[in-house]
Design a protein around this motif. Structure first.
Motif, PDB file in Angstrom:
ATOM      1  N   TRP A 134      28.293  -9.534  15.061  1.00  0.00           N
ATOM      2  CA  TRP A 134      27.344  -8.980  16.007  1.00  0.00           C
ATOM      3  C   TRP A 134      26.048  -9.756  15.900  1.00  0.00           C
ATOM      4  O   TRP A 134      25.749 -10.380  14.905  1.00  0.00           O
ATOM      5  N   GLN A 135      25.306  -9.734  16.950  1.00  0.00           N
ATOM      6  CA  GLN A 135      24.075 -10.517  17.023  1.00  0.00           C
ATOM      7  C   GLN A 135      22.970  -9.850  16.231  1.00  0.00           C
ATOM      8  O   GLN A 135      22.694  -8.663  16.391  1.00  0.00           O
ATOM      9  N   GLY A 136      22.365 -10.595  15.356  1.00  0.00           N
ATOM     10  CA  GLY A 136      21.255 -10.085  14.575  1.00  0.00           C
ATOM     11  C   GLY A 136      19.997 -10.877  14.851  1.00  0.00           C
ATOM     12  O   GLY A 136      19.914 -11.649  15.795  1.00  0.00           O
ATOM     13  N   HIS A 137      19.006 -10.680  14.015  1.00  0.00           N
ATOM     14  CA  HIS A 137      17.724 -11.341  14.197  1.00  0.00           C
ATOM     15  C   HIS A 137      17.638 -12.528  13.247  1.00  0.00           C
ATOM     16  O   HIS A 137      17.538 -12.357  12.045  1.00  0.00           O
ATOM     17  N   HIS A 138      17.701 -13.727  13.817  1.00  0.00           N
ATOM     18  CA  HIS A 138      17.631 -14.939  13.025  1.00  0.00           C
ATOM     19  C   HIS A 138      16.666 -15.897  13.685  1.00  0.00           C
ATOM     20  O   HIS A 138      16.407 -15.824  14.881  1.00  0.00           O
ATOM     21  N   ASP A 139      16.149 -16.788  12.882  1.00  0.00           N
ATOM     22  CA  ASP A 139      15.287 -17.831  13.392  1.00  0.00           C
ATOM     23  C   ASP A 139      16.167 -19.024  13.748  1.00  0.00           C
ATOM     24  O   ASP A 139      16.499 -19.843  12.904  1.00  0.00           O
ATOM     25  N   GLY A 140      16.597 -19.104  14.998  1.00  0.00           N
ATOM     26  CA  GLY A 140      17.502 -20.167  15.417  1.00  0.00           C
ATOM     27  C   GLY A 140      18.953 -19.739  15.297  1.00  0.00           C
ATOM     28  O   GLY A 140      19.266 -18.639  14.858  1.00  0.00           O
ATOM     29  N   PRO A 141      19.886 -20.613  15.680  1.00  0.00           N
ATOM     30  CA  PRO A 141      21.313 -20.292  15.589  1.00  0.00           C
ATOM     31  C   PRO A 141      21.743 -20.032  14.151  1.00  0.00           C
ATOM     32  O   PRO A 141      21.111 -20.504  13.203  1.00  0.00           O
ATOM     33  N   TYR A 142      22.842 -19.304  14.020  1.00  0.00           N
ATOM     34  CA  TYR A 142      23.292 -18.882  12.697  1.00  0.00           C
ATOM     35  C   TYR A 142      24.809 -18.964  12.639  1.00  0.00           C
ATOM     36  O   TYR A 142      25.497 -18.574  13.577  1.00  0.00           O
ATOM     37  N   ASP A 143      25.335 -19.481  11.531  1.00  0.00           N
ATOM     38  CA  ASP A 143      26.767 -19.592  11.332  1.00  0.00           C
ATOM     39  C   ASP A 143      27.251 -18.396  10.522  1.00  0.00           C
ATOM     40  O   ASP A 143      26.795 -18.169   9.404  1.00  0.00           O
ATOM     41  N   ALA A 144      28.188 -17.648  11.073  1.00  0.00           N
ATOM     42  CA  ALA A 144      28.684 -16.457  10.395  1.00  0.00           C
ATOM     43  C   ALA A 144      29.508 -16.795   9.167  1.00  0.00           C
ATOM     44  O   ALA A 144      29.744 -15.930   8.326  1.00  0.00           O
ATOM     45  N   HIS A 145      29.979 -18.013   9.058  1.00  0.00           N
ATOM     46  CA  HIS A 145      30.729 -18.444   7.884  1.00  0.00           C
ATOM     47  C   HIS A 145      29.860 -19.376   7.039  1.00  0.00           C
ATOM     48  O   HIS A 145      30.282 -20.485   6.681  1.00  0.00           O
ATOM     49  N   SER A 146      28.681 -18.922   6.745  1.00  0.00           N
ATOM     50  CA  SER A 146      27.776 -19.731   5.935  1.00  0.00           C
ATOM     51  C   SER A 146      27.023 -18.848   4.952  1.00  0.00           C
ATOM     52  O   SER A 146      26.927 -17.633   5.124  1.00  0.00           O
ATOM     53  N   VAL A 147      26.509 -19.492   3.922  1.00  0.00           N
ATOM     54  CA  VAL A 147      25.692 -18.835   2.907  1.00  0.00           C
ATOM     55  C   VAL A 147      24.364 -19.575   2.852  1.00  0.00           C
ATOM     56  O   VAL A 147      24.333 -20.812   2.886  1.00  0.00           O
ATOM     57  N   ARG A 148      23.279 -18.825   2.778  1.00  0.00           N
ATOM     58  CA  ARG A 148      21.951 -19.432   2.715  1.00  0.00           C
ATOM     59  C   ARG A 148      21.310 -19.117   1.370  1.00  0.00           C
ATOM     60  O   ARG A 148      21.302 -17.964   0.936  1.00  0.00           O
ATOM     61  N   ILE A 149      20.791 -20.165   0.727  1.00  0.00           N
ATOM     62  CA  ILE A 149      20.237 -20.034  -0.614  1.00  0.00           C
ATOM     63  C   ILE A 149      18.859 -20.691  -0.641  1.00  0.00           C
ATOM     64  O   ILE A 149      18.724 -21.873  -0.324  1.00  0.00           O
ATOM     65  N   SER A 150      17.848 -19.927  -1.014  1.00  0.00           N
ATOM     66  CA  SER A 150      16.486 -20.438  -1.107  1.00  0.00           C
ATOM     67  C   SER A 150      16.100 -20.614  -2.566  1.00  0.00           C
ATOM     68  O   SER A 150      16.350 -19.738  -3.400  1.00  0.00           O
ATOM     69  N   PHE A 151      15.488 -21.751  -2.880  1.00  0.00           N
ATOM     70  CA  PHE A 151      15.072 -22.041  -4.249  1.00  0.00           C
ATOM     71  C   PHE A 151      13.674 -21.469  -4.508  1.00  0.00           C
ATOM     72  O   PHE A 151      12.683 -21.956  -3.980  1.00  0.00           O
ATOM     73  N   GLY A 152      13.626 -20.417  -5.299  1.00  0.00           N
ATOM     74  CA  GLY A 152      12.357 -19.900  -5.790  1.00  0.00           C
ATOM     75  C   GLY A 152      11.601 -18.959  -4.877  1.00  0.00           C
ATOM     76  O   GLY A 152      10.694 -18.262  -5.335  1.00  0.00           O
ATOM     77  N   LYS A 153      11.920 -18.903  -3.586  1.00  0.00           N
ATOM     78  CA  LYS A 153      11.169 -18.065  -2.649  1.00  0.00           C
ATOM     79  C   LYS A 153      12.126 -17.166  -1.874  1.00  0.00           C
ATOM     80  O   LYS A 153      13.134 -17.615  -1.327  1.00  0.00           O
ATOM     81  N   GLY A 154      11.777 -15.864  -1.817  1.00  0.00           N
ATOM     82  CA  GLY A 154      12.566 -14.920  -1.047  1.00  0.00           C
ATOM     83  C   GLY A 154      12.065 -14.799   0.372  1.00  0.00           C
ATOM     84  O   GLY A 154      10.981 -15.274   0.716  1.00  0.00           O
ATOM     85  N   TRP A 155      12.856 -14.137   1.196  1.00  0.00           N
ATOM     86  CA  TRP A 155      12.462 -13.920   2.584  1.00  0.00           C
ATOM     87  C   TRP A 155      13.032 -12.584   3.053  1.00  0.00           C
ATOM     88  O   TRP A 155      13.886 -11.990   2.414  1.00  0.00           O
TER      89      TRP A 155
END
Length: 334
Positions: free
Chosen positions: A289-310
């Protein structure tokens, strides 16, 4: 001479113990069990253990084999060494997860590996963690990468097709600095891969070699904290991430949200912890289902941020506001 060499190795190992003992014991209580274990190990095993402890797990040190026979009841060798050298507050063996490159079968019976840097602490999404911002769980399967064309930011498709599967890639990695993707997609063929900025004797995706013009101070500070980075591995029905750096990383995946929840949290993965960041079986049962993202988003992906949360609990609402982050694009048939 043989005894003096072993005694020297044991003394050096003891000096590397954690400064603060655990809540239920003291270094004095652990010392007899530790020295008895050091006595059981062959000299080669002691050297491997010392190298792993002194390097703090940099690279993939060899297995340290030990027989369970004759060990102290209720205190397995792996638990003892992890408590002594890594986590004094560790209580039970089931809090540990063996890393994918370890050759041990994982049990404590018979002969097994007790290298404390072949183990991680297990982070479970259902355990009480700080309430990080809620993100949409499974957006429509759009894919994104960011490049610069004539100084304009343009979103492009980086979907992993059936061709990627035929080529043997189980995932590809994209490294980002804010909205700018830096470097090419990195294809992963082996079952595990290191992502790091500084990892002595390490191999994998080296972020320290990726150059970019006009890096901001925020990006430079974040990159300085990546260090040994993380280990990403494909195991059974899922993908695991192990944080081998000295700083937290923040993870968001469509399969990390609780059943029936409004969306997966952005999970804080502490140093030394492992987390199952993607579950193939659960992904097949989730509706998009469509959510709120900044730009397109891949449903079969994982996003990992180094040191900073969001997220909603941070000043950064979207991951594209984080200085350094990684996108794991999984090769799943569409």
């Amino acid at each position: 001479m043989f005894r003096s060499r072993r005694a020297s190795l044991a003394q050096r190992l003891w000096r590397h113990r954690c400064v603060t003992p655990g809540p239920d014991d003291s270094h004095g209580a652990l010392k007899p069990a530790a020295l008895a274990l050091f006595k059981k190990l062959k000299e080669k095993e002691l050297e491997l253990l010392l190298w792993a402890v002194e390097s703090r797990g940099a690279g993939e040190s060899g297995c340290v084999w030990v027989e369970s026979r004759g060990s102290k009841p209720g205190l397995p060798a792996s638990l003892l060494l992890c408590r002594l050298f890594r986590w004094p507050d560790l209580r039970h063996p089931h809090e540990l997860k063996r890393l994918s490159f370890c050759k041990s079968t994982g049990g404590e019976g018979g002969v097994h590996c007790c290298n404390p840097h072949h183990l991680s602490r297990l982070a479970v999404p259902e355990t009480p963690l700080p309430p990080y911002g809620k993100i949409s769980p499974f957006a429509t399967p759009l894919k994104c990468a960011n490049t610069l064309n004539n100084n304009r930011r343009i979103w492009q498709d980086t979907s992993l097709s059936q061709r990627s599967l035929r080529d043997g890639h189980w995932c590809k990695l994209a490294y980002w600095e804010h909205r700018l993707r830096v470097g090419r997609l990195f294809s992963v063929h082996d079952d595990h891969v290191n992502i790091f900025a500084d990892l002595p004797a390490g191999s994998g995706f080296c972020l320290g070699q990726l150059g970019s013009r006009n890096r901001s101070q925020a990006v430079q500070r974040a990159r300085a904290k990546i260090g040994q980075g993380l280990l990403l591995s494909r195991e059974g029905s899922g993908v695991w991430a192990y944080n081998r750096s000295d700083h937290p990383v923040f993870v968001c995946s469509p399969t990390l949200g609780p059943p029936g929840g409004s969306g997966p949290a952005v999970h804080k993965l502490l140093p030394g912890y492992s987390l199952k960041v993607f579950d193939y079986d659960r992904a097949g049962n989730l509706a998009c289902w469509q959510g709120h993202h900044d730009g397109p988003y891949d449903a079969h992906s994982v996003r990992i941020s180094f040191g900073k949360g969001w997220g909603q609990c941070y000043s950064r609402r979207f991951i594209t506001s984080c200085p350094c982050w990684l996108e794991v694009l999984l090769s799943i048939p569409r």
